[in-house]
Each structure stands twice: as structure tokens, then as C-alpha cells.
Design a protein around this motif. Structure first.
Motif, PDB file in Angstrom:
ATOM      1  N   TYR A  54      28.908 -31.856  26.343  1.00 36.81           N
ATOM      2  CA  TYR A  54      29.851 -32.824  26.447  1.00 36.81           C
ATOM      3  C   TYR A  54      30.331 -33.002  24.960  1.00 36.81           C
ATOM      4  CZ  TYR A  54      28.409 -34.444  30.908  1.00 36.81           C
ATOM      5  OH  TYR A  54      28.210 -34.449  32.315  1.00 36.81           O
ATOM      6  N   GLY A  55      30.714 -31.850  24.406  1.00 35.93           N
ATOM      7  CA  GLY A  55      31.251 -31.888  22.913  1.00 35.93           C
ATOM      8  C   GLY A  55      30.401 -31.289  22.029  1.00 35.93           C
ATOM      9  N   LEU A  56      31.064 -30.377  21.279  1.00 36.55           N
ATOM     10  CA  LEU A  56      30.213 -29.803  20.060  1.00 36.55           C
ATOM     11  C   LEU A  56      29.925 -30.805  18.982  1.00 36.55           C
ATOM     12  CD1 LEU A  56      28.610 -27.445  18.922  1.00 36.55           C
ATOM     13  CD2 LEU A  56      30.709 -26.298  18.583  1.00 36.55           C
ATOM     14  N   THR A  57      28.912 -30.960  18.376  1.00 36.95           N
ATOM     15  CA  THR A  57      28.910 -31.639  17.070  1.00 36.95           C
ATOM     16  C   THR A  57      28.150 -31.034  16.150  1.00 36.95           C
ATOM     17  OG1 THR A  57      26.965 -32.718  17.471  1.00 36.95           O
ATOM     18  CG2 THR A  57      28.619 -33.811  18.518  1.00 36.95           C
ATOM     19  N   THR A  58      28.272 -31.344  14.727  1.00 35.44           N
ATOM     20  CA  THR A  58      27.351 -30.540  13.905  1.00 35.44           C
ATOM     21  C   THR A  58      25.869 -30.672  14.336  1.00 35.44           C
ATOM     22  OG1 THR A  58      27.050 -32.511  12.541  1.00 35.44           O
ATOM     23  CG2 THR A  58      29.042 -31.074  12.112  1.00 35.44           C
ATOM     24  N   ASP A  59      25.377 -31.807  14.830  1.00 36.39           N
ATOM     25  CA  ASP A  59      23.894 -31.690  15.064  1.00 36.39           C
ATOM     26  C   ASP A  59      23.402 -30.609  16.297  1.00 36.39           C
ATOM     27  OD1 ASP A  59      23.187 -33.492  13.287  1.00 36.39           O
ATOM     28  OD2 ASP A  59      23.230 -35.235  14.537  1.00 36.39           O
ATOM     29  N   LEU A  60      24.556 -30.665  17.198  1.00 40.10           N
ATOM     30  CA  LEU A  60      24.153 -29.795  18.321  1.00 40.10           C
ATOM     31  C   LEU A  60      24.346 -28.202  17.723  1.00 40.10           C
ATOM     32  CD1 LEU A  60      23.790 -28.931  21.378  1.00 40.10           C
ATOM     33  CD2 LEU A  60      26.240 -29.363  21.583  1.00 40.10           C
ATOM     34  N   ALA A  61      25.242 -28.118  16.917  1.00 44.71           N
ATOM     35  CA  ALA A  61      25.351 -26.655  16.450  1.00 44.71           C
ATOM     36  C   ALA A  61      24.316 -26.162  15.541  1.00 44.71           C
ATOM     37  CB  ALA A  61      26.571 -26.718  15.312  1.00 44.71           C
ATOM     38  N   LYS A  62      23.597 -27.172  14.729  1.00 45.84           N
ATOM     39  CA  LYS A  62      22.253 -27.013  14.356  1.00 45.84           C
ATOM     40  C   LYS A  62      21.207 -26.574  15.475  1.00 45.84           C
ATOM     41  CE  LYS A  62      23.106 -29.770  10.244  1.00 45.84           C
ATOM     42  NZ  LYS A  62      22.747 -31.258   9.670  1.00 45.84           N
ATOM     43  N   THR A  63      21.076 -27.294  16.215  1.00 42.07           N
ATOM     44  CA  THR A  63      20.021 -26.925  17.422  1.00 42.07           C
ATOM     45  C   THR A  63      20.400 -25.612  17.855  1.00 42.07           C
ATOM     46  OG1 THR A  63      20.023 -29.292  18.272  1.00 42.07           O
ATOM     47  CG2 THR A  63      19.419 -27.765  19.624  1.00 42.07           C
ATOM     48  N   VAL A  64      21.602 -25.394  18.140  1.00 39.85           N
ATOM     49  CA  VAL A  64      22.146 -23.773  18.852  1.00 39.85           C
ATOM     50  C   VAL A  64      21.505 -22.822  17.710  1.00 39.85           C
ATOM     51  CG1 VAL A  64      23.843 -22.198  19.394  1.00 39.85           C
ATOM     52  CG2 VAL A  64      23.675 -24.750  19.990  1.00 39.85           C
ATOM     53  N   ARG A  65      21.676 -22.984  16.470  1.00 45.09           N
ATOM     54  CA  ARG A  65      21.401 -22.078  15.568  1.00 45.09           C
ATOM     55  C   ARG A  65      19.768 -21.905  15.548  1.00 45.09           C
ATOM     56  NH1 ARG A  65      26.125 -24.018  12.768  1.00 45.09           N
ATOM     57  NH2 ARG A  65      24.584 -25.548  11.727  1.00 45.09           N
ATOM     58  N   LYS A  66      19.169 -23.166  15.541  1.00 49.27           N
ATOM     59  CA  LYS A  66      17.793 -23.101  15.430  1.00 49.27           C
ATOM     60  C   LYS A  66      17.076 -22.493  16.719  1.00 49.27           C
ATOM     61  CE  LYS A  66      13.792 -26.085  14.883  1.00 49.27           C
ATOM     62  NZ  LYS A  66      13.420 -27.633  14.811  1.00 49.27           N
ATOM     63  N   ALA A  67      17.610 -22.338  17.799  1.00 52.07           N
ATOM     64  CA  ALA A  67      17.586 -21.749  19.128  1.00 52.07           C
ATOM     65  C   ALA A  67      17.532 -20.157  19.029  1.00 52.07           C
ATOM     66  CB  ALA A  67      18.004 -22.538  20.164  1.00 52.07           C
ATOM     67  N   GLY A  68      18.383 -19.834  17.941  1.00 49.98           N
ATOM     68  CA  GLY A  68      18.563 -18.373  17.886  1.00 49.98           C
ATOM     69  C   GLY A  68      19.723 -17.852  18.373  1.00 49.98           C
ATOM     70  N   GLY A  69      20.761 -19.057  18.561  1.00 48.29           N
ATOM     71  CA  GLY A  69      22.166 -18.615  19.082  1.00 48.29           C
ATOM     72  C   GLY A  69      22.605 -19.199  20.480  1.00 48.29           C
ATOM     73  N   ALA A  70      23.696 -19.052  20.989  1.00 50.21           N
ATOM     74  CA  ALA A  70      23.921 -19.981  22.238  1.00 50.21           C
ATOM     75  C   ALA A  70      23.542 -19.390  23.259  1.00 50.21           C
ATOM     76  CB  ALA A  70      25.640 -19.935  22.327  1.00 50.21           C
ATOM     77  N   GLY A  71      23.072 -18.008  23.522  1.00 54.90           N
ATOM     78  CA  GLY A  71      22.487 -17.545  24.474  1.00 54.90           C
ATOM     79  C   GLY A  71      20.983 -17.724  24.851  1.00 54.90           C
ATOM     80  N   ALA A  72      20.368 -17.962  23.540  1.00 58.18           N
ATOM     81  CA  ALA A  72      19.046 -18.391  23.902  1.00 58.18           C
ATOM     82  C   ALA A  72      19.040 -20.045  24.181  1.00 58.18           C
ATOM     83  CB  ALA A  72      18.185 -18.197  22.588  1.00 58.18           C
ATOM     84  N   TRP A  73      19.992 -20.750  23.408  1.00 52.87           N
ATOM     85  CA  TRP A  73      19.968 -22.109  23.821  1.00 52.87           C
ATOM     86  C   TRP A  73      20.258 -22.446  25.353  1.00 52.87           C
ATOM     87  CZ3 TRP A  73      24.570 -24.502  25.470  1.00 52.87           C
ATOM     88  CH2 TRP A  73      24.596 -26.062  25.537  1.00 52.87           C
ATOM     89  N   PHE A  74      21.278 -21.779  25.863  1.00 56.73           N
ATOM     90  CA  PHE A  74      21.527 -21.670  27.113  1.00 56.73           C
ATOM     91  C   PHE A  74      20.536 -21.432  27.976  1.00 56.73           C
ATOM     92  CE2 PHE A  74      23.484 -20.157  31.087  1.00 56.73           C
ATOM     93  CZ  PHE A  74      24.464 -21.111  31.537  1.00 56.73           C
ATOM     94  N   GLU A  75      19.638 -20.373  27.702  1.00 54.54           N
ATOM     95  CA  GLU A  75      18.385 -20.005  28.553  1.00 54.54           C
ATOM     96  C   GLU A  75      17.448 -21.233  28.398  1.00 54.54           C
ATOM     97  OE1 GLU A  75      17.319 -17.594  30.351  1.00 54.54           O
ATOM     98  OE2 GLU A  75      19.434 -16.331  30.092  1.00 54.54           O
ATOM     99  N   ARG A  76      17.319 -21.695  27.530  1.00 57.83           N
ATOM    100  CA  ARG A  76      16.430 -23.010  27.473  1.00 57.83           C
ATOM    101  C   ARG A  76      16.839 -24.151  28.122  1.00 57.83           C
ATOM    102  NH1 ARG A  76      13.734 -26.332  22.149  1.00 57.83           N
ATOM    103  NH2 ARG A  76      12.026 -27.020  23.418  1.00 57.83           N
ATOM    104  N   GLN A  77      18.235 -24.463  28.144  1.00 57.81           N
ATOM    105  CA  GLN A  77      18.904 -25.410  28.807  1.00 57.81           C
ATOM    106  C   GLN A  77      18.613 -25.147  30.422  1.00 57.81           C
ATOM    107  OE1 GLN A  77      20.919 -28.318  27.856  1.00 57.81           O
ATOM    108  NE2 GLN A  77      19.521 -27.672  25.903  1.00 57.81           N
ATOM    109  N   LEU A  78      18.528 -24.150  30.780  1.00 59.33           N
ATOM    110  CA  LEU A  78      18.399 -23.980  32.205  1.00 59.33           C
ATOM    111  C   LEU A  78      16.982 -24.216  32.781  1.00 59.33           C
ATOM    112  CD1 LEU A  78      20.278 -20.674  33.032  1.00 59.33           C
ATOM    113  CD2 LEU A  78      20.886 -23.030  33.539  1.00 59.33           C
ATOM    114  N   LYS A  79      16.005 -24.500  31.651  1.00 59.97           N
ATOM    115  CA  LYS A  79      14.696 -25.008  32.157  1.00 59.97           C
ATOM    116  C   LYS A  79      14.633 -26.473  31.147  1.00 59.97           C
ATOM    117  CE  LYS A  79      12.797 -20.486  31.896  1.00 59.97           C
ATOM    118  NZ  LYS A  79      14.023 -19.678  31.500  1.00 59.97           N
ATOM    119  N   PRO A  80      15.229 -27.433  31.821  1.00 60.34           N
ATOM    120  CA  PRO A  80      15.311 -28.595  31.186  1.00 60.34           C
ATOM    121  C   PRO A  80      14.126 -29.526  30.766  1.00 60.34           C
ATOM    122  CG  PRO A  80      16.273 -29.165  33.417  1.00 60.34           C
ATOM    123  CD  PRO A  80      15.928 -27.411  33.122  1.00 60.34           C
ATOM    124  N   ALA A  81      13.012 -29.124  31.758  1.00 59.40           N
ATOM    125  CA  ALA A  81      11.820 -29.883  31.328  1.00 59.40           C
ATOM    126  C   ALA A  81      11.179 -29.387  30.010  1.00 59.40           C
ATOM    127  CB  ALA A  81      10.932 -29.505  32.399  1.00 59.40           C
TER     128      ALA A  81
END
Length: 512
Positions: A54-81
């Protein structure tokens, strides 16, 4: 800008010259003055996160980088629990009536304590707050997508009693099997009430739900005839809701129509008094039907890729859907892996709800639990409505449009610009809402105006400022690129909102 021409004309043509320009891949980026304090994602990562949040913010960008990139972030998002979402869950307690029983909600309405429309306004507010706060944006996006697909408008004098529970049911299966989603939605009391299935009997089967099940929820127009609708209505008899006394949802075998039924390729002797198993098998048939697979694939591609997804992409996604027993996550995997998705940056226009949520998120606005009618959380809903439509309020069974043209009129653009300007200046709402101070937008105590513009572009658009954006900000403020800005400068004292709005009104922000 890669927005389709018709949408681009609507978005740009109605805007002021200063606020209509944006950074694009074809416009030179401002070179800047060295090291930046807002690290940027790669264009590919930015596109994936923008499209599925719902909109890219600097905090969300940090979360994505911490996850190892958007691909890894997306994989984790598909397991929301696996993703902590306590901040979003806090708002569930703000409106306790959303967990009340249907009978209690109805009694409160007829006693004049709280009308159904008031309960539903709070359901809409909760939805907006969840979207603003969530660490699970993919789950929230897919919940919204399916609530729209299986549309039960919040504005209804009977279905409101079950509407919050209906949304929660959809959230449970939003990343699971479409078969489970279909069964949960079609047999849910909110849907039964909305489309008159609660009043259907074996003597007079009501065809409303049966028709929308085929037309809107599964195979689509052109795949069935009137005899199919009649048979579909007979299959669904027995599901009802006591709307006179208990408000209990139940299955009444005495009202199930018995006899041979045929809907397209589905046939059954239908001899049993209890038709629930028949309904389950019928819905499984519809969920797995090739026409349903194509329709779901096309709709997901339209929402997350472009208004005109290729036949090849739709065919590929529908095959993935059927191969994986209607599981949604593999379809999303295939969608984001496609070249068509990777080339689709900027091709989707934000609808009013996405616009308002992204605006508050990127401006870093925080909201308190509402304690009065004019609290900020309440005003947020009114602002969303002023842009074009209140969330989850589309009045027809077919659901709110997800194409660009529907949300690209000059009137919608001007309404968005009005909200952007109001919020950027912190003018309204004012109660229970916390804005960033204008001086907090400065990257350092003294900065050239051109460097401030670049800094803001990185925060608000997550891209370096283009030369055109720099020129637009100079035009809208009257300052030169070399103007020195400090906390005492008139821009910080009373004009920062004008600069912020220039970014928010740009095609790049208005698209995702």
C-alpha cells in the motif's frame, strides 16, 4: 511514464503544470551532491514492492533490504503467519462492536443505540487502518481483492450484521485455495442475505445468488444459460438465515429442492434431503472449471500487471491455477516471475483507497484511536470517499472496477490533489493525528533547494529527482535550485506542503 495514453491524459491533462511532472525512466535524474541518507531499492525490487503493498516507504524499503531483497520479502509475505503484525492488530480493539453477534447488532440498531451504517463505517475505518499499519501488505491486498471479487457491499440494512465476520472469513483464505474461498463466501450468511438466498425456498428458489455465482464469482458471462441458473438456484436451496428472531445462520433440509440437476457439465441425481454435500461438490466443480481458471487468472493479471494482460500470460496463469488445485500463491509466483509483470512498472493507477492509504503512509502520519466524531481516523474515511468511493461500498455484486480508466477522470484527479494539499499542510484532520514537522523533512540543517528536492523524491517516490521534477518544484515555490533552505526559511515555516504536494500529485505517485 508507461501509463497507458488514455490514463496518462486524464492524470496529467487536468493537473497544474507544476504538479503534473514526475521522474521517469526517460528523464535525466538530478545528479545530486554526493552521499544520500535514503538508500534506494533497485528498480525491479521497487516495482515488485510497489505493486504488492500500500505504498513504498523508507521503513518498508529497510524491511525489504533486511529480508534479502524483494523476492525474499515476497516469499515471506506469502506465509503471513511468519510476519509479526501487532501494530495492525491493535486497531481490532478500537471498535468492539465489530465482534458483536448478529442478534446483538440488530437489537442495538432497532433500539437506536447504533445504526448498521455506523457499524459499517467503523468496519471501513478498520480496513483503512489495517492497510496503513500492516506488515503483511500482500495478505491485506489479497483480502481486499477477494472482498471485491465476492462483493457484499457494507451498505445494507441486514447484511451488516454479518459483514465484519464475512471479511474475516475471506482473510483466512485469501492466500489459500480459491475452492475454499468460494465455498466460504457463497455459503456465508452475509452473502446469503445480500443476494436473497436467505429467503429462497424449494417452492420458490431465488435465482440472485445462483446467477451472480456464475456471472461474477466463477465462469463468467457467456458460459451458461438460463436453465443453468435455475438448476444452480435449486442446488443452493436449504441455506438460510433467520432474520426475524435469532439471526442464526442455518441449513434447513426441509427447504432443499430435490430432483435431477444439471449446470453446464455438472450433473447430479440430487436425491438426498440434505444438499450440503451436493453444494460442496458443485462449488468444487465451478472452482476448477477452465473458464473460472481463465477468469481468475485474467483478473489477477489486470490487478497486478496491466489493464491489458496478454492472452499468453492469462493462459499460463490459468494452467498454474488448475495444476495447483486452485491454490492462489503459485499463481502469484508465476505472475511476478513473468516478463510481462517485470515490464509493467507504472502501468496501474491507484484507486481512491490506495491513494489515501499511500498518502498517509508516505507522509509518516500516525493516528490515535478515535474518541470523537471529528477524530482523524473518522476523517480519513471521509477523505477516501471524497476522492471517488468509500472502501468496500461498491453497490453492485460485480465489485469495484480495477481498471485504470475508471479512476483516471479529471474530477478524480482534482479530488486527489485537494486531499494531498490538505494533508501535506496538516490542515485537516487535526484531532488524534500526528504529522511530521516541516523541519523534519530537511536532510540537514542547511541544504540547497535542489538537494532538498532530491531528498524528498527519494523519500516520497523512492527515486532520484528528475530534472523535470526539480524544475516543477522551483516553479511551484518560486525558488532557484541554489536557494539555501534552513529551519527558519519561509519554505519550512509555511510552504513545505506545496512542495510535498508536487510529488503526491505527480503521475509517478498516482500510479503503482
Amino acid at each position: 511514464m508507461t501509463t497507458p495514453p488514455s490514463s496518462r491524459r486524464a492524470l496529467v491533462g487536468g493537473a497544474l503544470a507544476a504538479s503534473a511532472v514526475a521522474a521517469t525512466s526517460t528523464v535525466p535524474a538530478y545528479a545530486g551532491s554526493g552521499k544520500h541518507d535514503v538508500p534506494l531499492l533497485s528498480p525491479a525490487d521497487r516495482h515488485l514492492v510497489q505493486r504488492f503493498s500500500y505504498g513504498l516507504t523508507t521503513d518498508l524499503a529497510k524491511t525489504v533490504r533486511k529480508a534479502g531483497g524483494a523476492g525474499a520479502w515476497f516469499e515471506r509475505q506469502l506465509k503471513p503467519a511468519s510476519v509479526d503484525d501487532r501494530d495492525a492488530k491493535k486497531v481490532d480493539g478500537w471498535w468492539p462492536e465489530l465482534s458483536y453477534s448478529p442478534s446483538k447488532l440488530w437489537q442495538r440498531q432497532i433500539m437506536g443505540m447504533q445504526g448498521g451504517w455506523e457499524v459499517m463505517a467503523n468496519y471501513q475505518r478498520r480496513a483503512l487502518q489495517r492497510r496503513m499499519r500492516t506488515n503483511r501488505p500482500v495478505l491485506e491486498l489479497m483480502t481486499e481483492f477477494w472482498e471485491n471479487h465476492f462483493n457484499v457491499p457494507v451498505n445494507g440494512d441486514a447484511q451488516f450484521t454479518y459483514r465484519a465476520a464475512y471479511g474475516d472469513r475471506i482473510r483466512e483464505n485469501a492466500l489459500g485455495r480459491f475452492s475454499d474461498l468460494l465455498l466460504g463466501a457463497v455459503t456465508h450468511p452475509a452473502m446469503l442475505i445480500y443476494l436473497n438466498q436467505a429467503e429462497s425456498t424449494k417452492r420458490h428458489p431465488n435465482e440472485n445468488l445462483a446467477r451472480e455465482l456464475l456471472e461474477c464469482h466463477t465462469v463468467g458471462v457467456g458460459q451458461y444459460g438460463e436453465d443453468d441458473v435455475k438448476a444452480s438456484a435449486r442446488i443452493l436451496t436449504g441455506y438460510t438465515v433467520d432474520m426475524w428472531e435469532t439471526w442464526q445462520a442455518l441449513y434447513d433440509p426441509e427447504e432443499h429442492w430435490r430432483g435431477p440437476v444439471r449446470v453446464m457439465g455438472f450433473r447430479d441425481k440430487n436425491k438426498k434431503k440434505d444438499g450440503q454435500d451436493l453444494t460442496h461438490r458443485y462449488l468444487e466443480y465451478l472452482a476448477h472449471h477452465p473458464a473460472t481458471a481463465r477468469r481468475i487468472a485474467w483478473k489477477l493479471a489486470m490487478k497486478f500487471v496491466s489493464d491489458t494482460p496478454s492472452a499468453a500470460l492469462v493462459s499460463h496463469l490459468s494452467k498454474v491455477y488448475r495444476k495447483n488445485d486452485t491454490e492462489i500463491a503459485p499463481v502469484l509466483h508465476a505472475l511476478v516471475a513473468s516478463r510481462e509483470f517485470q515490464r509493467a512498472a507504472g502501468k496501474k493507477v491507484r484507486d481512491p483507497g490506495e491513494d489515501i492509504v499511500a498518502t498517509y503512509r508516505v507522509l509518516g502520519i500516525h493516528m490515535d484511536q478515535p474518541h470523537a466524531d471529528d477524530s482523524g481516523v473518522n476523517a480519513l474515511l471521509w477523505q477516501a470517499g471524497s476522492i471517488g468511493i468509500y472502501p468496500l461500498a461498491w453497490p453492485r455484486p460485480d465489485g469495484q472496477p480495477i481498471d485504470n480508466v475508471s479512476w483516471s477522470s479529471p474530477g478524480r484527479l482534482m479530488a486527489s490533489m485537494n486531499v494531498h494539499y490538505t494533508v501535506s499542510n496538516g490542515w485537516w484532520p487535526t484531532k488524534g493525528v500526528h504529522y511530521r514537522e516541516p523541519k523534519d523533512w530537511l536532510p540537514k540543517v542547511r541544504v540547497k533547494f535542489v538537494d532538498l528536492v532530491d531528498h524528498l523524491s527519494r523519500e516520497l517516490l523512492h527515486t532520484p529527482a528528475s530534472d523535470r521534477m526539480v524544475a516543477a518544484c522551483c516553479q511551484v515555490t518560486g525558488y532557484s535550485k541554489h536557494e539555501i533552505i534552513d529551519p527558519e526559511h519561509e519554505l519550512v515555516q509555511w510552504g513545505m506542503g506545496r512542495v510535498l504536494t508536487t510529488f503526491l500529485d505527480s503521475p509517478e505517485f498516482m500510479s503503482r
